[in-house]
Design a protein around this motif. Structure first.
Motif, PDB file in Angstrom:
ATOM      1  N   THR A 129       5.250  -7.622 -12.633  1.00 43.51           N
ATOM      2  CA  THR A 129       5.826  -6.641 -11.721  1.00 43.51           C
ATOM      3  C   THR A 129       4.719  -5.903 -10.957  1.00 43.51           C
ATOM      4  O   THR A 129       3.849  -5.265 -11.558  1.00 43.51           O
ATOM      5  CB  THR A 129       6.714  -5.665 -12.515  1.00 43.51           C
ATOM      6  OG1 THR A 129       7.716  -6.454 -13.152  1.00 43.51           O
ATOM      7  CG2 THR A 129       7.377  -4.640 -11.628  1.00 43.51           C
ATOM      8  N   GLN A 170       8.873  -7.356 -18.901  1.00 39.96           N
ATOM      9  CA  GLN A 170       9.297  -8.669 -19.381  1.00 39.96           C
ATOM     10  C   GLN A 170       8.414  -9.738 -18.767  1.00 39.96           C
ATOM     11  O   GLN A 170       7.792 -10.516 -19.461  1.00 39.96           O
ATOM     12  CB  GLN A 170      10.770  -8.899 -19.014  1.00 39.96           C
ATOM     13  CG  GLN A 170      11.416 -10.145 -19.589  1.00 39.96           C
ATOM     14  CD  GLN A 170      11.001 -11.450 -18.946  1.00 39.96           C
ATOM     15  OE1 GLN A 170      10.607 -12.393 -19.645  1.00 39.96           O
ATOM     16  NE2 GLN A 170      11.026 -11.549 -17.647  1.00 39.96           N
ATOM     17  N   SER A 171       8.377  -9.753 -17.436  1.00 41.54           N
ATOM     18  CA  SER A 171       7.684 -10.844 -16.728  1.00 41.54           C
ATOM     19  C   SER A 171       6.171 -10.734 -16.823  1.00 41.54           C
ATOM     20  O   SER A 171       5.468 -11.737 -16.747  1.00 41.54           O
ATOM     21  CB  SER A 171       8.066 -10.813 -15.254  1.00 41.54           C
ATOM     22  OG  SER A 171       7.658  -9.576 -14.677  1.00 41.54           O
ATOM     23  N   THR A 187      14.898  -2.217 -16.238  1.00 46.35           N
ATOM     24  CA  THR A 187      15.258  -2.236 -17.657  1.00 46.35           C
ATOM     25  C   THR A 187      14.059  -1.867 -18.531  1.00 46.35           C
ATOM     26  O   THR A 187      14.211  -1.176 -19.548  1.00 46.35           O
ATOM     27  CB  THR A 187      15.785  -3.639 -18.020  1.00 46.35           C
ATOM     28  OG1 THR A 187      17.072  -3.789 -17.433  1.00 46.35           O
ATOM     29  CG2 THR A 187      15.907  -3.835 -19.516  1.00 46.35           C
ATOM     30  N   VAL A 239      18.818 -13.124 -14.464  1.00 45.40           N
ATOM     31  CA  VAL A 239      18.113 -12.043 -13.756  1.00 45.40           C
ATOM     32  C   VAL A 239      18.330 -10.699 -14.456  1.00 45.40           C
ATOM     33  O   VAL A 239      17.433  -9.866 -14.526  1.00 45.40           O
ATOM     34  CB  VAL A 239      18.537 -12.016 -12.265  1.00 45.40           C
ATOM     35  CG1 VAL A 239      18.152 -10.706 -11.593  1.00 45.40           C
ATOM     36  CG2 VAL A 239      17.892 -13.188 -11.532  1.00 45.40           C
ATOM     37  N   ALA A 240      19.530 -10.509 -15.008  1.00 43.54           N
ATOM     38  CA  ALA A 240      19.787  -9.275 -15.747  1.00 43.54           C
ATOM     39  C   ALA A 240      19.120  -9.370 -17.118  1.00 43.54           C
ATOM     40  O   ALA A 240      19.398 -10.264 -17.902  1.00 43.54           O
ATOM     41  CB  ALA A 240      21.276  -9.069 -15.909  1.00 43.54           C
ATOM     42  N   LEU A 259      23.066   0.061 -15.569  1.00 43.97           N
ATOM     43  CA  LEU A 259      22.281  -0.859 -14.719  1.00 43.97           C
ATOM     44  C   LEU A 259      22.812  -2.289 -14.849  1.00 43.97           C
ATOM     45  O   LEU A 259      22.952  -3.006 -13.856  1.00 43.97           O
ATOM     46  CB  LEU A 259      20.791  -0.805 -15.105  1.00 43.97           C
ATOM     47  CG  LEU A 259      19.874  -1.785 -14.367  1.00 43.97           C
ATOM     48  CD1 LEU A 259      19.824  -1.485 -12.868  1.00 43.97           C
ATOM     49  CD2 LEU A 259      18.459  -1.761 -14.930  1.00 43.97           C
ATOM     50  N   LYS A 260      23.139  -2.677 -16.094  1.00 41.79           N
ATOM     51  CA  LYS A 260      23.639  -4.048 -16.291  1.00 41.79           C
ATOM     52  C   LYS A 260      24.900  -4.267 -15.480  1.00 41.79           C
ATOM     53  O   LYS A 260      25.067  -5.287 -14.840  1.00 41.79           O
ATOM     54  CB  LYS A 260      23.970  -4.319 -17.775  1.00 41.79           C
ATOM     55  CG  LYS A 260      22.848  -4.577 -18.722  1.00 41.79           C
ATOM     56  CD  LYS A 260      22.079  -5.846 -18.506  1.00 41.79           C
ATOM     57  CE  LYS A 260      21.025  -5.693 -17.467  1.00 41.79           C
ATOM     58  NZ  LYS A 260      19.763  -5.151 -17.765  1.00 41.79           N
ATOM     59  N   GLN A 305      11.891  -5.458 -26.575  1.00 40.38           N
ATOM     60  CA  GLN A 305      10.940  -4.385 -26.216  1.00 40.38           C
ATOM     61  C   GLN A 305      11.156  -3.175 -27.122  1.00 40.38           C
ATOM     62  O   GLN A 305      10.199  -2.604 -27.655  1.00 40.38           O
ATOM     63  CB  GLN A 305      11.164  -3.950 -24.759  1.00 40.38           C
ATOM     64  CG  GLN A 305      10.641  -4.936 -23.738  1.00 40.38           C
ATOM     65  CD  GLN A 305      11.169  -4.669 -22.322  1.00 40.38           C
ATOM     66  OE1 GLN A 305      12.148  -3.939 -22.130  1.00 40.38           O
ATOM     67  NE2 GLN A 305      10.532  -5.265 -21.328  1.00 40.38           N
TER      68      GLN A 305
HETATM   69  O1  M6R Z   1       9.567  -8.006 -15.592  1.00 38.24           O
HETATM   70  P1  M6R Z   1       9.763  -6.534 -15.706  1.00 38.24           P
HETATM   71  O2  M6R Z   1      10.292  -6.103 -17.008  1.00 38.24           O
HETATM   72  O3  M6R Z   1       8.536  -5.748 -15.301  1.00 38.24           O
HETATM   73  O4  M6R Z   1      10.861  -6.211 -14.605  1.00 38.24           O
HETATM   74  C1  M6R Z   1      11.261  -4.918 -14.323  1.00 38.24           C
HETATM   75  C2  M6R Z   1      12.562  -4.903 -13.558  1.00 38.24           C
HETATM   76  O5  M6R Z   1      12.422  -5.567 -12.335  1.00 38.24           O
HETATM   77  C3  M6R Z   1      13.700  -5.538 -14.348  1.00 38.24           C
HETATM   78  O6  M6R Z   1      13.868  -4.943 -15.581  1.00 38.24           O
HETATM   79  C4  M6R Z   1      15.023  -5.437 -13.548  1.00 38.24           C
HETATM   80  O7  M6R Z   1      15.422  -4.120 -13.467  1.00 38.24           O
HETATM   81  C5  M6R Z   1      16.097  -6.314 -14.209  1.00 38.24           C
HETATM   82  N1  M6R Z   1      16.854  -6.994 -13.202  1.00 38.24           N
HETATM   83  C6  M6R Z   1      17.050  -5.530 -15.022  1.00 38.24           C
HETATM   84  O8  M6R Z   1      18.052  -6.311 -15.576  1.00 38.24           O
END
Ligand code: M6R
Length: 614
Positions: A357, A353-354, A307, A403-404, A490-491, A412
């Motif tokens: 990655t 996000q996290s 995402t 998770v989604a 993707l969602k 973002q």
């Molecule tokens: O934490 P991040 O944004 O780096 O993660 C990237 C992807 O793993 C994350 O966006 C993944 O595709 C999600 N499950 C999408 O909903």
């Protein structure tokens, strides 16, 4: 990928560990396990499946003790079964280890240990650690701390670990490299965890361990931080901003639904204090120090995954259109293993996000070595990517647990819009009144999302009811709405397991049009923008082949109303912000479809929230 939690103190550890594991389950849910020191033995309970399965098993046995470690797994090495579940024990069951990450040289270490008589029970990379610690303890006759430290000097790869031993029942060791680890400091008690969620209700005082740092925690309330090279570290204790209610469902059936509904607030929080729409100015403190370098950059390279990559693709449209900068958007996993032409003048924006990655982190490191300036756009404060970046802008979406990704994506895009406008303002690529118009519209986005949420839920449920048994979906968009179409697809696929493809609408005729028949739902992002006429032509092409059009349009779009069987209306806004509004109904559509299919919305199969392995 994998969550770890550990406790040492005066309380019963089991309830703290189980609650912590439930909070960390978003990081992996293939198996779960805990180990406690109970009456001078290590009590181990582990189970394939979710933390609730572990609880069932634990309810049949006694799990008592005030020092313990817990793990929830996303399998990398070895299938998800009970044997491969963590914690792992040494042969005489006196040491227990939990691990998040990958020990890359495990095969060589395992072979050596096997030659020296060690018997392995699992297929995991982690098990080498516990045998290595055991061997060092026996040979060196040292403390647990030193044995762990020496063992870590022999491994390569990534780890966040917690270790307990019967030989030192009042001590716990934690360490990290490449995988996150946080230390919570309470009243004569300590917590170790992959993130702050298991800690927040007990203490606000935390230390974010850095790579190659480890900690020894003692029951008497003392602790020591050092590096794996035995250098002392003076701890920097920080105050957690996280609040308990932020990580609870707050009455919603799922975190994903809660997070979709939180978007008015998460966008508001992400832009708050950063704009003056009366003056038409943008203030991004994180970028000021590097202003000259950013404004002189000939090229911006965006690296991200999933995402966040879609947000990056949208940023390409934003930066090129508004700030007139060359942009390349890269999948971090491809970029790091290509031999890309990188110039030291390039600016790299890492979106995550996290903030953990693995591929994005590695791409950053590669670009840093080439001399690039790294800007992070991350949601988790203090995570690895912002720490590896020179500067950047946080999104303030709050914890995202489903998770989604939903609210992180729109946050973002909001922050990336501000970054593009920040450059545009300083480079003079837009007039002040043009900038002002977008800023005013951006400030209106939260209320427009509220309106969309109020008006569209029932209608989206009806559409979901009609299509939830479909086997395929197509998502089409053009311009700014092409990345939003990819994100919509993707969602759907990640939470409902329906095959869905996102495509630039005009590319459809070069292949995917062959898929269209009366069975095929085609979601078209058809905002009233500069290429509205073109998207109408694309809808005509779908209708002519009897495809089932679900159109996301702005209010009272007469032409599209005539063509599309299903319409979801979103409020009008400026073109560059339209994908934010269009994304909300797409999130809801995938949510309700997944729900009707009986899927686990918050924890879809095979996925994990934080992908800390490459
Ligand atoms: O934490 P991040 O944004 O780096 O993660 C990237 C992807 O793993 C994350 O966006 C993944 O595709 C999600 N499950 C999408 O909903």
């Amino acid at each position: 990928m994998c969550g770890i939690v550990a406790y040492i103190g005066p309380k019963e550890a089991y309830p703290i560990l189980v609650k912590g594991l439930k909070r960390l389950e978003y990081r992996g849910y293939d198996s779960a396990g805990i180990a406690l020191i109970q009456n001078n033995e290590i009590r181990l309970v582990k189970q394939k499946g979710k933390v609730s399965d572990l609880e069932l098993l634990a309810s049949e046995t006694s799990v008592v003790g005030s020092i313990g470690i817990g793990h929830t797994r996303w399998a990398t090495h070895g299938e998800p079964n009970q044997v491969n579940a963590h914690p792992h024990l040494n042969s005489d069951e006196s040491i227990a280890v939990i691990h998040n990450g990958i020990i890359e040289n495990y095969a060589a270490l395992k072979e050596e240990l096997q030659k020296r008589g060690y018997i392995f029970k699992s297929d995991t990379d982690t098990e080498v650690l516990v045998h290595l610690i055991d061997e060092i303890l026996k040979i060196e006759k040292c403390s647990l701390k030193d044995a762990v430290r020496l063992a870590l000097n022999e491994v390569s790869g990534a780890y966040a670990i917690a270790v307990i031993s019967l030989k030192e029942p009042n001590t716990m060791i934690g360490a990290r490299k490449g995988s996150p680890l946080i230390l919570g400091i309470g009243e004569n008690e300590f917590f170790i965890a992959s993130d702050a969620t298991p800690v927040v209700e007990y203490t606000k005082k935390v230390i974010y361990l850095k790579d190659e740092e480890m900690v020894e925690l003692n029951r008497d309330g003392s602790f020591e931080i050092l590096t794996i090279h035995n250098e002392a570290i003076s701890p920097k204790i920080q105050e957690l901003e996280l609040k308990l209610e932020m990580i609870e469902k707050g009455g919603y059936e799922h975190f994903m639904l809660k997070e979709i509904f939180e978007q008015p607030k998460s966008i508001f929080d992400s832009i708050r204090g950063r704009i003056d729409s009366n003056e038409g100015t943008i203030k991004l403190g994180g970028l000021e120090e590097y202003k000259t370098r950013i404004l002189n950059a000939k090229r911006i390279i965006i690296v991200s995954c999933g995402t966040s990559w879609h947000a990056g693709l949208l940023a390409e449209y934003l930066f090129e259109d508004l700030a007139r900068v060359n942009v390349e958007v890269e999948y971090a996993s491809e970029f790091r293993y290509r031999n890309p032409v990188i110039d030291s003048d390039d600016i790299v924006i890492a979106i995550s996000q996290s903030g953990e990655t693995a591929d994005t982190l590695a791409a950053i490191e590669m670009a840093k070595q080439k001399g690039c300036l790294i800007l992070g756009v991350c949601n988790v404060v203090g995570s690895s990517i912002p720490r590896a970046s020179h500067a950047g802008c946080y999104t303030h979406a709050g914890p995202e647990i489903g998770v989604a990704s939903t609210k992180a994506f729109t946050a973002q895009v909001s922050v990336l819009t501000l970054m593009a406008l920040w450059i545009a303002e300083r480079k003079g690529t837009m007039t002040p009144s043009e900038i002002k118009q977008i800023l005013i519209e951006l400030e209106n986005i939260p209320s427009k999302i509220e309106k969309t949420l109020e008006n569209s839920v029932d209608q989206i449920k009806d559409i979901a009811k009609k299509f939830y048994e479909s086997r395929n979906f197509l998502y089409l968009g053009r311009g700014y709405n092409f990345p939003a179409a990819l994100e919509g697809a993707l969602k759907l696929k990640e939470i409902s397991y329906i095959h869905a493809e996102g495509y630039p609408a005009a590319e459809m005729k070069h292949g995917p049009i062959a898929l269209i028949d009366e069975e095929m739902p085609v979601v078209v992002l058809a905002n009233n923008d500069s290429i509205h006429e073109k998207i109408i032509n694309n809808i005509q092409e779908v209708v002519a082949r009897k495809g089932q059009v679900i159109a996301i349009t702005t209010a009272n779009d007469v032409e599209i109303n005539k063509l599309a069987k299903h319409i979801i209306e979103v409020p009008e806004t400026v073109e560059c912000l339209s994908p934010i509004l269009a994304s909300v109904p797409l999130q809801l559509l995938s949510y309700y479809i997944a729900l009707m299919r009986g899927c686990n919305v918050d924890q879809p199969r095979n996925l994990a929230k934080s992908v800390t392995v490459e």
